[in-house]
Design a protein around this motif. Structure first.
Motif, short mmCIF file in Angstrom:
data_model
loop_
_atom_site.label_atom_id
_atom_site.label_comp_id
_atom_site.label_asym_id
_atom_site.label_seq_id
_atom_site.Cartn_x
_atom_site.Cartn_y
_atom_site.Cartn_z
N ARG A 24 0.87 -1.18 0.00
CA ARG A 24 0.00 0.00 0.00
C ARG A 24 0.90 1.22 0.00
O ARG A 24 1.94 1.21 0.66
CB ARG A 24 -0.88 0.03 1.24
CG ARG A 24 -1.92 -1.03 1.24
CD ARG A 24 -2.87 -0.89 2.41
NE ARG A 24 -3.96 -1.80 2.21
CZ ARG A 24 -5.02 -1.57 1.45
NH1 ARG A 24 -5.18 -0.42 0.87
NH2 ARG A 24 -5.95 -2.48 1.30
N ILE A 42 1.14 5.78 -0.35
CA ILE A 42 0.56 7.11 -0.38
C ILE A 42 1.46 7.94 -1.29
O ILE A 42 2.69 7.86 -1.19
CB ILE A 42 0.45 7.73 1.02
CG1 ILE A 42 -0.60 6.94 1.82
CG2 ILE A 42 0.09 9.22 0.93
CD1 ILE A 42 -0.84 7.41 3.22
N THR A 48 8.05 6.01 5.69
CA THR A 48 7.67 7.28 5.09
C THR A 48 8.95 8.04 4.77
O THR A 48 9.91 7.97 5.54
CB THR A 48 6.82 8.10 6.09
OG1 THR A 48 5.71 7.31 6.49
CG2 THR A 48 6.31 9.38 5.49
N LYS A 107 2.88 13.27 9.10
CA LYS A 107 1.66 13.69 8.39
C LYS A 107 0.51 12.71 8.55
O LYS A 107 -0.54 12.89 7.96
CB LYS A 107 1.96 13.89 6.90
CG LYS A 107 2.86 15.07 6.60
CD LYS A 107 2.97 15.27 5.10
CE LYS A 107 3.75 16.53 4.76
NZ LYS A 107 3.78 16.76 3.31
N GLY A 108 0.73 11.63 9.31
CA GLY A 108 -0.34 10.65 9.51
C GLY A 108 -0.42 9.59 8.43
O GLY A 108 -1.37 8.79 8.42
N TYR A 109 0.56 9.55 7.54
CA TYR A 109 0.51 8.57 6.45
C TYR A 109 0.66 7.14 6.94
O TYR A 109 -0.01 6.23 6.46
CB TYR A 109 1.57 8.88 5.40
CG TYR A 109 1.34 10.15 4.64
CD1 TYR A 109 0.08 10.75 4.58
CD2 TYR A 109 2.38 10.78 3.97
CE1 TYR A 109 -0.13 11.92 3.87
CE2 TYR A 109 2.16 11.95 3.25
CZ TYR A 109 0.92 12.52 3.20
OH TYR A 109 0.71 13.66 2.49
N LYS A 136 -0.17 5.92 9.87
CA LYS A 136 -1.44 5.57 10.52
C LYS A 136 -2.49 5.22 9.46
O LYS A 136 -3.21 4.24 9.58
CB LYS A 136 -1.91 6.76 11.36
CG LYS A 136 -3.26 6.55 12.00
CD LYS A 136 -3.70 7.79 12.77
CE LYS A 136 -5.04 7.49 13.41
NZ LYS A 136 -5.82 8.66 13.69
N GLN A 137 -2.57 6.03 8.42
CA GLN A 137 -3.55 5.80 7.35
C GLN A 137 -3.34 4.44 6.69
O GLN A 137 -4.30 3.69 6.46
CB GLN A 137 -3.46 6.92 6.32
CG GLN A 137 -4.45 6.78 5.18
CD GLN A 137 -4.29 7.90 4.14
OE1 GLN A 137 -3.84 9.00 4.45
NE2 GLN A 137 -4.66 7.59 2.92
N LEU A 138 -2.09 4.11 6.38
CA LEU A 138 -1.80 2.84 5.72
C LEU A 138 -2.16 1.64 6.62
O LEU A 138 -2.77 0.68 6.15
CB LEU A 138 -0.32 2.78 5.32
CG LEU A 138 0.08 3.71 4.18
CD1 LEU A 138 1.60 3.80 4.07
CD2 LEU A 138 -0.54 3.27 2.86
N GLU A 146 -4.32 1.61 9.10
CA GLU A 146 -5.78 1.56 9.26
C GLU A 146 -6.47 0.97 8.03
O GLU A 146 -7.47 0.27 8.15
CB GLU A 146 -6.33 2.95 9.59
CG GLU A 146 -6.02 3.36 11.02
CD GLU A 146 -6.46 4.78 11.37
OE1 GLU A 146 -6.70 5.60 10.45
OE2 GLU A 146 -6.56 5.07 12.58
N GLU A 147 -5.95 1.24 6.84
CA GLU A 147 -6.53 0.66 5.62
C GLU A 147 -6.49 -0.87 5.68
O GLU A 147 -7.46 -1.54 5.35
CB GLU A 147 -5.78 1.14 4.38
CG GLU A 147 -6.08 2.56 3.98
CD GLU A 147 -5.25 3.04 2.78
OE1 GLU A 147 -4.64 2.19 2.07
OE2 GLU A 147 -5.21 4.26 2.56
N GLU A 161 -8.97 -2.24 8.33
CA GLU A 161 -10.37 -2.19 7.90
C GLU A 161 -10.72 -3.33 6.96
O GLU A 161 -11.86 -3.78 6.94
CB GLU A 161 -10.65 -0.85 7.20
CG GLU A 161 -10.72 0.32 8.17
CD GLU A 161 -10.76 1.67 7.46
OE1 GLU A 161 -11.05 1.72 6.24
OE2 GLU A 161 -10.50 2.68 8.14
#
Length: 176
Positions: free
Chosen positions: A44, A46, A72, A79-81, A83-85, A87-88, A91
């Motif tokens: 994954r 960003i 990163t 920048k929260g990237y 965390k976003q990855l 969490e994806e 989910e």
């Protein structure tokens, strides 16, 4: 974003991988290229301005998900990237999810920071002994901590997942 064909972005991702992880925690370039071709290995990413700035490389194994590398670029940290990855993946997966981190030491404050990052995402540091298997023939096993998502695990509960991770990720047979 899950890459459908991560091999097409290998060089860009490998650059981030190489700058983010010490040699003992990296495969050789050729070995990592082979990993990118494994159907269980997912990536994954960003992007910013059509350039990959963060990636999560993980294994979608038969009974669990093993998050192997999250990185990163230096300019995009905070920048929260990451965390976003993570969490994806969380989910989308209904399997147990695991990752390895370095043991917490006072000498390296990043170790506590890293643990806190994953704890805020719902992971738990398990207290049993664990080693990451060598990624290159000249390397030795590295004592690490296993973190599990959602709940603590006993060593006994983790055994079948450890066997799967050792065999499919590290290519090491476990005889127990």
């Amino acid at each position: 974003m899950l890459l459908k064909n991560p091999q097409t972005h290998f060089e860009e991702i490998y650059h981030i991988y190489k700058e983010s992880f010490p040699g003992i925690e990296r495969r050789t370039k050729d070995d990592q290229k082979r990993v990118f071709g494994n159907p269980c290995y997912k990536v994954r990413v960003i992007e910013e301005e059509e350039k990959i700035v963060a990636f999560l490389g993980y294994w979608d194994l038969p009974t669990c998900v093993f998050m192997e590398h999250l990185a990163t670029t230096e300019v995009c940290r905070g920048k929260g990237y990451g965390k976003q990855l993570v969490e994806e993946v969380m989910e989308e997966s209904e399997k147990h999810v695991f990752l390895e981190i370095e043991p917490i030491t006072e000498k390296d404050p990043m170790t506590r920071s890293r643990e806190g990052f994953y704890e805020r995402l719902g992971f738990h540091s398990n207290s049993f002994y664990y080693e990451q298997m060598p990624l290159k023939p000249e390397d030795k096993p590295i004592p690490l901590l296993i973190m599990s998502y959602g709940k603590f695990m006993t060593e006994e509960e983790f055994k079948p997942y450890k066997k799967e991770i050792y065999e499919l990720v590290y290519g090491v047979e476990v005889f127990e």
